[in-house]
Design a protein around this motif. Sequence first.
Motif, PDB file in Angstrom:
ATOM      1  N   TRP A  83       0.906  -1.101   0.146  1.00  0.00           N
ATOM      2  CA  TRP A  83       0.025  -0.073  -0.007  1.00  0.00           C
ATOM      3  C   TRP A  83       1.004   1.239  -0.045  1.00  0.00           C
ATOM      4  O   TRP A  83       0.656   2.166  -0.783  1.00  0.00           O
ATOM      5  N   VAL A  84       1.914   1.365   0.794  1.00  0.00           N
ATOM      6  CA  VAL A  84       2.885   2.329   0.746  1.00  0.00           C
ATOM      7  C   VAL A  84       3.575   2.478  -0.584  1.00  0.00           C
ATOM      8  O   VAL A  84       3.562   3.715  -0.980  1.00  0.00           O
ATOM      9  N   VAL A  85       3.799   1.522  -1.096  1.00  0.00           N
ATOM     10  CA  VAL A  85       4.365   1.616  -2.524  1.00  0.00           C
ATOM     11  C   VAL A  85       3.352   2.231  -3.511  1.00  0.00           C
ATOM     12  O   VAL A  85       3.753   3.256  -4.152  1.00  0.00           O
ATOM     13  N   PHE A  86       2.088   1.645  -3.393  1.00  0.00           N
ATOM     14  CA  PHE A  86       1.156   2.230  -4.480  1.00  0.00           C
ATOM     15  C   PHE A  86       0.958   3.823  -4.186  1.00  0.00           C
ATOM     16  O   PHE A  86       0.697   4.606  -5.114  1.00  0.00           O
ATOM     17  N   VAL A  87       0.911   4.145  -2.895  1.00  0.00           N
ATOM     18  CA  VAL A  87       0.773   5.513  -2.440  1.00  0.00           C
ATOM     19  C   VAL A  87       1.615   6.492  -3.262  1.00  0.00           C
ATOM     20  O   VAL A  87       1.710   7.576  -3.526  1.00  0.00           O
ATOM     21  N   TYR A  88       2.927   5.907  -2.923  1.00  0.00           N
ATOM     22  CA  TYR A  88       4.293   6.673  -3.374  1.00  0.00           C
ATOM     23  C   TYR A  88       4.075   6.927  -4.807  1.00  0.00           C
ATOM     24  O   TYR A  88       4.421   7.823  -5.430  1.00  0.00           O
ATOM     25  N   LEU A  89       3.876   5.888  -5.677  1.00  0.00           N
ATOM     26  CA  LEU A  89       3.840   5.897  -7.196  1.00  0.00           C
ATOM     27  C   LEU A  89       2.695   6.584  -7.441  1.00  0.00           C
ATOM     28  O   LEU A  89       2.976   7.278  -8.591  1.00  0.00           O
ATOM     29  N   ARG A 107      -5.159  11.639  -4.710  1.00  0.00           N
ATOM     30  CA  ARG A 107      -4.305  10.764  -5.123  1.00  0.00           C
ATOM     31  C   ARG A 107      -4.186   9.485  -4.346  1.00  0.00           C
ATOM     32  O   ARG A 107      -4.052   8.515  -4.671  1.00  0.00           O
ATOM     33  N   VAL A 108      -4.505   9.689  -3.067  1.00  0.00           N
ATOM     34  CA  VAL A 108      -4.729   8.563  -2.175  1.00  0.00           C
ATOM     35  C   VAL A 108      -5.792   7.554  -2.614  1.00  0.00           C
ATOM     36  O   VAL A 108      -5.912   6.454  -2.451  1.00  0.00           O
ATOM     37  N   ALA A 109      -6.805   8.309  -2.837  1.00  0.00           N
ATOM     38  CA  ALA A 109      -7.951   7.530  -3.380  1.00  0.00           C
ATOM     39  C   ALA A 109      -7.857   6.837  -4.526  1.00  0.00           C
ATOM     40  O   ALA A 109      -8.292   5.568  -4.959  1.00  0.00           O
ATOM     41  N   VAL A 110      -7.056   7.344  -5.620  1.00  0.00           N
ATOM     42  CA  VAL A 110      -6.851   6.847  -6.734  1.00  0.00           C
ATOM     43  C   VAL A 110      -5.868   5.669  -6.567  1.00  0.00           C
ATOM     44  O   VAL A 110      -5.913   4.598  -7.076  1.00  0.00           O
ATOM     45  N   SER A 111      -4.993   5.692  -5.650  1.00  0.00           N
ATOM     46  CA  SER A 111      -4.087   4.670  -5.249  1.00  0.00           C
ATOM     47  C   SER A 111      -4.610   3.516  -4.855  1.00  0.00           C
ATOM     48  O   SER A 111      -4.302   2.363  -5.038  1.00  0.00           O
TER      49      SER A 111
END
Length: 499
Positions: A83-89, A107-111
Amino acid sequence: MVTTSGVQADRVQPAPITAGFDGARRARPRGWTRSYVASLVVLDLVAALTATAAGTAARFHDSLGAATTTPYFHLSLLLPPVWVVFVYLGGGYARRFLGVGTEEYRRVAVSGALLASAVAIGAYAVKFDLARGYALVALPLIVLVSLALRYARRKALHRRRRSGECMSGVVVVGYRVAARDLIRRFRGEIYHGMRVVGVCLPASESLGGHAPDEVEGCPVLGSFTDAADAAALVGADTVAVLACPEMDGAELRRLAWRLEKSGTDLIVASALMEVAGPRTSIRPVAGLPLLHVEHPELTGARRVLKSVFDRSAAALALILLSPLLLVLCVLIRSEGGGPALFTQTRVGRGGVEFTVYKFRTMVVGAEALKAMLTPRNEHDGVLFKMRRDPRVTPVGAWLRRYSLDELPQLINVVRGEMSLVGPRPPLPEEVAQYGHDVRRRLVVKPGLTGLWQVSGRSDLSWEESVRLDLRYVENWSLTLDIQILWKTWSAVIRGAGAY
């Protein structure tokens, strides 16, 4: 002024201007961003762990510890770092989005949507029979808990900024009037984290000589060509260039090259100061980055959706608040008699007049006494305001403090004369004094609350209240309405600016 290799030698040296700078102002404030991002990473990990634990408990509450749940324990440990990786990307940790605006949340919601897609595709690829109950609880909850924790973290950041911490030093480059306006805006909305520590003016606007020059208390550090050295001198980490013909494309490019060496940010303010968000976009045409501005959607499907939302929410609020409304009617009537409701003619969308409903907060016949009090008006512009208006009753003062006198306007919302959110409904005599630009407020329905309500209410100057109303008109969206409604609660509870 700041001395550079390309500046004439007879310019004033920086010592007289910068002598008043202390070490705290010179220090770069970027250290807080690293700890802030680190805290967001921790919060996202906590959110993912909480959500996956809830998903496991909800789906396997009667078989925890069984062999069939072992893969889900492993998945619950794997999802947090993923999840952290997805938020970062997805840009959820990008520094420019932290602390203000909705882009961080978007951006968090899209991640979160991408994570859900990745989990579904991954489970299908490895032929893992993912329990739907687990997925339906854990994956949405990861996003919701992350957003809630980020919101709380942001509020903590705003509290620190109100005490002067976690601020970004800014050097403003532009004309004196524009620089003064930007400085006032940053000071009025300190939660944005921008603090102007210096100004660079065109040579034609500099006072010259050896006398220190200031704009709203911020020292003038030189001319446009001195901006990079001025930022280094005062330890600013951002240079804000306001719209001015002297700073053309070539000059901006050279300034960017100089700021690149020190890692100082460069931001350029558009001449369309009140137009933001989805209405603006950069479109490359013939190698030129052109700013495209969409027209505001004042009609069509979105307007119908707003009307349906307003009327439905207002009708529901009237039903739920009916006991409170009855109690307030009794309190008002018990104080010297007279009607509980006060009606007044206001101007709505398109200049159409309508009757607004409010709880009476003044003595009977207060309008007849207004002429006697006009010389004691404490507000600029066309509004009449007094902090200690002798016409206001004790119960009325309490109603005004918490904006309870506005509740009957829910009737106007149900009738379609007002919206839940919009500009302040003006009096006909006020509209008669409007200039051409101010009449732009009348292209939308007036609101029960608005940017003026959550930004200071009666403490605002006339110019500031007009600016906020025009900003709302130019950038309206249902998302913005919901944000303003959410902020209205805290503004009403504080009671600041209400009189």
